[in-house]
Design an enzyme around this catalytic site. Sequence first.
Site, mmCIF file in Angstrom:
data_model
loop_
_atom_site.group_PDB
_atom_site.id
_atom_site.type_symbol
_atom_site.label_atom_id
_atom_site.label_comp_id
_atom_site.label_asym_id
_atom_site.label_seq_id
_atom_site.Cartn_x
_atom_site.Cartn_y
_atom_site.Cartn_z
ATOM 1 C CG MET A 126 -1.864 -1.111 1.401
ATOM 2 S SD MET A 126 -2.961 -0.775 2.829
ATOM 3 C CE MET A 126 -3.353 -2.432 3.334
ATOM 4 C CB SER A 133 -1.939 7.378 7.164
ATOM 5 O OG SER A 133 -1.053 6.845 8.124
ATOM 6 C CD GLU A 243 -3.267 -3.264 8.342
ATOM 7 O OE1 GLU A 243 -2.204 -2.619 8.403
ATOM 8 O OE2 GLU A 243 -3.966 -3.331 7.304
#
Length: 380
Positions: A126, A133, A243
């Site tokens: 990611m 974030s 997560e």
Amino acid sequence: MRRDIFTDEHEAFRDMVRQFIAREVTPYHEQWERDGVVSRDVWRAAGRAGLLGIDIDEKYGGGGNPDYRYYAVMNEEFARAGATGPMFNVHNDMIGRYLDRLCTPEQRERWLPGYCSGDLIAAIAMTEPGAGSDLQGIRTTATRTGDHYVLNGQKTFISNGQLADIVIVVARTDPAQGHKGISLLVVERDMPGFARGRNLDKIGLHAQDTSELFFTDVRVPGANLLGAEGGGFVALMQNLPRERVTIGVFALAVADKAFEDTLAYVKQRQAFGQPIGSFQHSKFLLAELATELAVARAFTDKAIAAHCDDELSVQEASMVKWWDTELCNRVTDRCVQLHGGYGYMREYPVARAWADSRVQSIFGGTTEIQKEIIGRSLGL
């Protein structure tokens, strides 16, 4: 405190995990820290022990048990043992959810048996150099060309990055569509144009391989699209609460063990003719930490139970994540202080716990992002 969320079966599993760690992990962990990566042998050993894909269908070699509490037990025991090298929690708790929910029948046959045996190690990509974030800030692109996607971009801070045989890559398949143009593509080890950068030199977690990944005109077959095109952002949002709870569970177990070790230490360590735990400052500080840990344990166990019932909200997961990771930072820092100079020596578990756990309030979405999510849920 007595915990009510686990049954005798969970505790029997806990004993098995402890034995596995003592046999397959602890004797080798120092070498893995020197190497900067664990041996693939421990992944295959975990597969043989039934520790990978606990919730995956048995016909693929999994355990066929959807009870998240088994993963919670496993994460607690690895945390307590300081066994931070094998990133089984990334493989199990995070990536497994994407594969189990989104794989087509053909993809399941292709990837899940190796995933459960430990022959196929998984990672998810990611984070980018310019996008942490904020997942909507990613720049990696995948352009459809016939029956392939042409993937270009760079990822960083990728756990299991050196060892991974498959990587779920978050990419923009339609930049004009904002978050609706984000998709998930599975890149396999030997695809031309896929390159691994250096194994990153971190403050802690030295046995865990964390990498930069580069994608240059990688031709990813359309058959490796995971889920629907444009459905990546929604899939990410659906899986991030799990997560975040997992990170919280791990962090709280690290804090618990650091506290226990420190409590034993201050009872036997002498200064000015008496145990340092008998000084009022030490006594009050440990009383505060014990209380904070007890409160966190009650809330975290409630969140584990809620997640098992599919009732855990996004904001509650964020609360668990930020509270437990920041508490872990406070506890390990104060435990190092109570150990004095010995607390700064890596031969003491509290020193390694302090260094290894600091990142937990950063990855999986920083504390500040968790507070933003909670604030929005309050209508702010």
